[in-house]
Design a protein around this motif. Structure first.
Motif, PDB file in Angstrom:
ATOM      1  N   LEU A  56       1.263  -1.099  -0.142  1.00 42.18           N
ATOM      2  CA  LEU A  56       0.359  -0.283  -0.156  1.00 42.18           C
ATOM      3  C   LEU A  56       1.204   1.268   0.426  1.00 42.18           C
ATOM      4  O   LEU A  56       0.292   2.314  -0.869  1.00 42.18           O
ATOM      5  N   ARG A  73       3.309  -9.426  -6.556  1.00 34.42           N
ATOM      6  CA  ARG A  73       2.445  -9.068  -6.168  1.00 34.42           C
ATOM      7  C   ARG A  73       1.794 -10.390  -5.860  1.00 34.42           C
ATOM      8  O   ARG A  73       0.906 -10.186  -4.965  1.00 34.42           O
ATOM      9  N   SER A 103     -13.109 -12.675  -4.032  1.00 31.55           N
ATOM     10  CA  SER A 103     -12.826 -12.187  -4.889  1.00 31.55           C
ATOM     11  C   SER A 103     -11.767 -12.034  -5.564  1.00 31.55           C
ATOM     12  O   SER A 103     -10.908 -12.458  -6.409  1.00 31.55           O
ATOM     13  N   LEU A 104     -11.204 -11.100  -4.588  1.00 32.39           N
ATOM     14  CA  LEU A 104     -10.240  -9.807  -4.608  1.00 32.39           C
ATOM     15  C   LEU A 104      -9.060 -10.583  -4.918  1.00 32.39           C
ATOM     16  O   LEU A 104      -7.991 -10.888  -5.905  1.00 32.39           O
ATOM     17  N   ILE A 105      -8.623 -11.113  -3.824  1.00 34.00           N
ATOM     18  CA  ILE A 105      -7.356 -12.339  -3.170  1.00 34.00           C
ATOM     19  C   ILE A 105      -7.284 -13.559  -4.220  1.00 34.00           C
ATOM     20  O   ILE A 105      -6.553 -13.333  -5.470  1.00 34.00           O
TER      21      ILE A 105
ATOM     22  N   PRO B   3     -13.616 -11.082  -9.914  1.00 38.26           N
ATOM     23  CA  PRO B   3     -13.586  -9.915  -8.592  1.00 38.26           C
ATOM     24  C   PRO B   3     -13.656  -8.178  -9.595  1.00 38.26           C
ATOM     25  O   PRO B   3     -14.271  -7.181  -8.967  1.00 38.26           O
ATOM     26  N   VAL B  83     -10.883   1.486   0.890  1.00 38.45           N
ATOM     27  CA  VAL B  83      -9.464   0.637  -0.428  1.00 38.45           C
ATOM     28  C   VAL B  83      -8.265   0.261   0.222  1.00 38.45           C
ATOM     29  O   VAL B  83      -8.078  -0.546  -0.865  1.00 38.45           O
ATOM     30  N   GLU B  84      -7.918   0.563   1.632  1.00 41.13           N
ATOM     31  CA  GLU B  84      -6.690  -0.704   1.976  1.00 41.13           C
ATOM     32  C   GLU B  84      -7.213  -1.570   2.221  1.00 41.13           C
ATOM     33  O   GLU B  84      -6.434  -2.719   1.903  1.00 41.13           O
ATOM     34  N   ALA B  85      -7.733  -2.029   3.361  1.00 41.88           N
ATOM     35  CA  ALA B  85      -8.912  -3.413   2.793  1.00 41.88           C
ATOM     36  C   ALA B  85      -8.266  -4.010   1.291  1.00 41.88           C
ATOM     37  O   ALA B  85      -8.271  -5.265   1.731  1.00 41.88           O
ATOM     38  N   GLN B  86      -9.735  -3.138   0.739  1.00 46.20           N
ATOM     39  CA  GLN B  86      -9.502  -4.300  -0.974  1.00 46.20           C
ATOM     40  C   GLN B  86      -8.086  -4.321  -1.410  1.00 46.20           C
ATOM     41  O   GLN B  86      -7.954  -5.258  -1.681  1.00 46.20           O
ATOM     42  N   LEU B  87      -7.128  -3.522  -1.269  1.00 42.04           N
ATOM     43  CA  LEU B  87      -5.939  -3.380  -2.133  1.00 42.04           C
ATOM     44  C   LEU B  87      -5.038  -4.349  -1.130  1.00 42.04           C
ATOM     45  O   LEU B  87      -4.061  -4.314  -1.728  1.00 42.04           O
ATOM     46  N   SER B  88      -5.093  -4.468   0.441  1.00 41.80           N
ATOM     47  CA  SER B  88      -4.154  -4.947   0.620  1.00 41.80           C
ATOM     48  C   SER B  88      -4.262  -6.703   0.161  1.00 41.80           C
ATOM     49  O   SER B  88      -3.629  -7.671   0.293  1.00 41.80           O
ATOM     50  N   THR B  89      -5.114  -6.824  -0.815  1.00 45.40           N
ATOM     51  CA  THR B  89      -5.416  -8.546  -1.368  1.00 45.40           C
ATOM     52  C   THR B  89      -4.106  -8.239  -2.468  1.00 45.40           C
ATOM     53  O   THR B  89      -4.053  -9.571  -3.495  1.00 45.40           O
ATOM     54  N   ALA B  90      -3.523  -7.665  -2.745  1.00 48.79           N
ATOM     55  CA  ALA B  90      -2.480  -7.756  -3.911  1.00 48.79           C
ATOM     56  C   ALA B  90      -3.135  -7.090  -5.005  1.00 48.79           C
ATOM     57  O   ALA B  90      -2.914  -7.805  -6.429  1.00 48.79           O
ATOM     58  N   TYR B  91      -4.782  -6.609  -5.242  1.00 49.55           N
ATOM     59  CA  TYR B  91      -5.864  -6.618  -6.467  1.00 49.55           C
ATOM     60  C   TYR B  91      -5.521  -5.777  -6.769  1.00 49.55           C
ATOM     61  O   TYR B  91      -4.715  -4.242  -6.653  1.00 49.55           O
ATOM     62  N   PRO B  92      -4.779  -5.187  -8.579  1.00 49.75           N
ATOM     63  CA  PRO B  92      -3.767  -4.188  -8.998  1.00 49.75           C
ATOM     64  C   PRO B  92      -4.679  -2.932  -9.026  1.00 49.75           C
ATOM     65  O   PRO B  92      -6.340  -2.838  -8.893  1.00 49.75           O
ATOM     66  N   ARG B  93      -4.069  -1.898  -8.596  1.00 46.41           N
ATOM     67  CA  ARG B  93      -4.678  -0.815  -8.397  1.00 46.41           C
ATOM     68  C   ARG B  93      -5.874   0.056  -9.019  1.00 46.41           C
ATOM     69  O   ARG B  93      -6.574   0.357  -9.495  1.00 46.41           O
ATOM     70  N   GLU B 251      -1.975   4.654  -8.802  1.00 41.71           N
ATOM     71  CA  GLU B 251      -0.844   3.416  -8.909  1.00 41.71           C
ATOM     72  C   GLU B 251       0.835   3.843  -7.856  1.00 41.71           C
ATOM     73  O   GLU B 251       1.370   3.474  -7.542  1.00 41.71           O
ATOM     74  N   ILE B 255      -0.993   4.712  -0.313  1.00 45.51           N
ATOM     75  CA  ILE B 255      -2.501   4.801  -0.014  1.00 45.51           C
ATOM     76  C   ILE B 255      -2.377   5.138   1.645  1.00 45.51           C
ATOM     77  O   ILE B 255      -1.534   3.234   2.316  1.00 45.51           O
TER      78      ILE B 255
END
Lengths: 240, 256
Positions: A56, A73, A103-105, B3, B83-93, B251, B255
């Motif tokens: 992040l 990643r 789903s995101l993971i 997703p 956003v932090e919780a969702q992007l901590s999943t390594a999903y591309p920003r 990108e 965050i």
């Protein structure tokens, strides 16, 4: 399993303010089946370190490795994260948050049955249709706990996980963490609660003003008095 | 892809829970009130007045709804930590931002469709002589203005706080709507400074009056998809550039 080498972060300098590194050449090693306690005062750099680990925040310096390979990643999908506050999508329900997170993971849909099972494990089954904004703090923590565990990750990163939980929730989370460590998962536990850290962690590492100031393996060298750790935590002049 | 689609659906659903149809219902109620008053006054261009009031009202309401929704989706999500919780999943920003923006676009489309449904029922009931296809197209073109405003909020929101994003988007929307008026005003004087010369070059690029077609419906220049195409293409180009810039900042920025 996870190794951070010489990690540093300096946030962009604000006009009229002297910049100080939020994190300064910190090293960290988290092995399989180990619980590492990351301690420190407010603003010590714990959350910055976690955010760098999760991708992040971009580090100013240093390297990160996962299973001895550079942390990319894809590898981050093996990390389950429980954020400090109720940092979830407020207008979505518990079930929707869980499904979206999964789903995101994984790139797959989480079935209703599995979502219910995961929510039942943290005692939120009856609240699955409640929006996050309508949850109490403790319930929000339980949902974050379910989300951290939903993909059965190899590494768990928990930022103040016990904060806001009721006594029963604390006992359950404590027991659950113990089971995860026994099952070979790596746990990075960020907390202010020294007694809790001592009861759960195999090693502790203390940060102060962004620098590593103390670390000890509690298995090989248990602390004779918890107050000893407290003194490192609090008193600047006693820090290494 | 799953997703991505789920993010679009859940962004849309979270906006739906914001009681999104309330502004439409309020505006429809006001429209009924105004038309009742106008019919009592016996104004000759009754249909035109009703259409232009409806068009203007929907335009402005839609812009403010877009500012609120857009800032909620990106700025509020950043400040509250969603956003932090969702992007901590390594999903591309980049994908997260695009899916969230598309969620906003779907919500705005449902906004204009809902209004058009109410509008259809209303004109059928009142039996107005309104050129229906032109009117529908003029209403539909507003969607592109809102998409530009949404892209502006996402652009500012990718690096700034909510207040800056809303204010910046609002100012640039006003500039885009008044661009032709401003450039015609500055072009007539003898004293042409460098700023004015530059402005005259930029003004056509940042001119969205082609999407605001309320006058065309009654002036006689019948609207058609072909006539509206250049304005739509310009809007799509502007949206792509703004979202591209938003992706770049999202990108590269931290965050936290």
């Amino acid at each position: 399993m996870i190794e951070l080498k010489n990690l540093g972060k300096t946030y962009t300098k604000e006009v009229g303010k002297k910049s100080r590194p939020a994190l300064d050449a910190v090293n960290l090693l988290l092995k399989e089946g180990e619980c590492l306690g990351l301690l420190g005062h407010n603003g010590a750099g714990k959350t910055t370190l976690i955010r760098i680990l999760l991708g992040l925040v971009h580090p100013s310096q240093g390297k990160m490795f996962f299973d001895e390979k550079p942390l990319v990643r894809k590898a981050r999908q093996k990390i389950g994260y429980m954020p400090e506050n109720q940092q979830l999508a407020a207008r979505l329900t518990c079930e929707e948050n869980l499904k979206l997170h999964y789903s995101l993971i994984s790139g797959r849909y989480l079935s209703h049955d599995l979502a219910c099972k995961a929510l039942q494990e943290v005692g939120l089954l009856d609240h699955r249709k409640k929006k996050v904004s309508d949850l109490s703090k403790g319930m929000g923590r339980r949902l974050a706990w379910a989300m951290a565990n939903i993909s059965d990750p190899q590494i768990l990163v928990l930022d103040e996980p016990f904060s806001g939980l009721d006594p029963l929730g604390r006992i359950e989370l404590h027991r659950w963490l113990g089971e995860k460590v026994k099952a070979g998962k790596g746990v990075l536990l960020c907390t202010h609660e020294i007694k809790l850290a001592l009861s759960l962690c195999d090693r502790v590492q203390i940060l102060r003003l962004g620098k590593e100031c103390f670390q000890q393996d509690l298995r090989s060298k248990p602390l004779s008095d918890p107050a000893e750790l407290e003194s490192y935590f609090i008193h600047e002049d006693q820090a290494v | 892809m799953r997703p991505f689609l789920l993010l679009i659906a859940l962004s849309f659903r979270s906006l739906l829970r914001d009681k999104m149809f309330l502004p439409i219902l309020v505006w429809a109620g006001l429209l009924i009130l105004v038309t009742t008053i106008l019919s009592d006054l016996g104004i000759s261009d009754y249909g035109q007045v009703v259409f232009q009031i409806a068009h203007f009202g929907l335009h402005v309401t839609g812009v403010f709804v877009t500012l609120i929704w857009g800032s909620r989706l990106i700025c509020e999500a950043k400040s509250s930590g969603g956003v932090e919780a969702q992007l901590s999943t390594a999903y591309p920003r980049t994908l997260w931002l695009l899916a969230t923006y598309l969620g906003l676009a779907v919500a705005l489309l449902s906004f204009v469709v809902s209004f058009l449904a109410i509008w259809t029922v209303w004109i059928s009931y009142q039996k107005f002589t309104i050129p229906s296809f032109d009117a529908y197209l003029a209403f539909f073109l507003l969607w592109f203005i809102w998409l530009i405003v949404g892209a502006l909020v996402f652009f500012f929101g990718s690096f700034a706080r909510q207040g800056v994003a809303v204010f910046g988007a609002l100012c640039l929307w006003l500039l885009g709507m008044g661009s032709s008026f401003l450039s015609s005003g500055v072009g007539t004087g003898d004293d042409k400074s460098l700023v004015l010369i530059v402005w005259q070059k930029i003004a056509p690029l940042w001119n969205f009056s082609g999407l605001n077609a309320s006058n065309s419906v009654y002036v006689g220049d019948s609207l058609s998809f072909w006539l509206a195409t250049p304005a739509v293409l310009q809007a799509v180009g502007v949206i792509c550039v703004l979202i591209g810039l938003a992706v770049y900042f999202f990108e590269t920025k931290d965050i936290h």
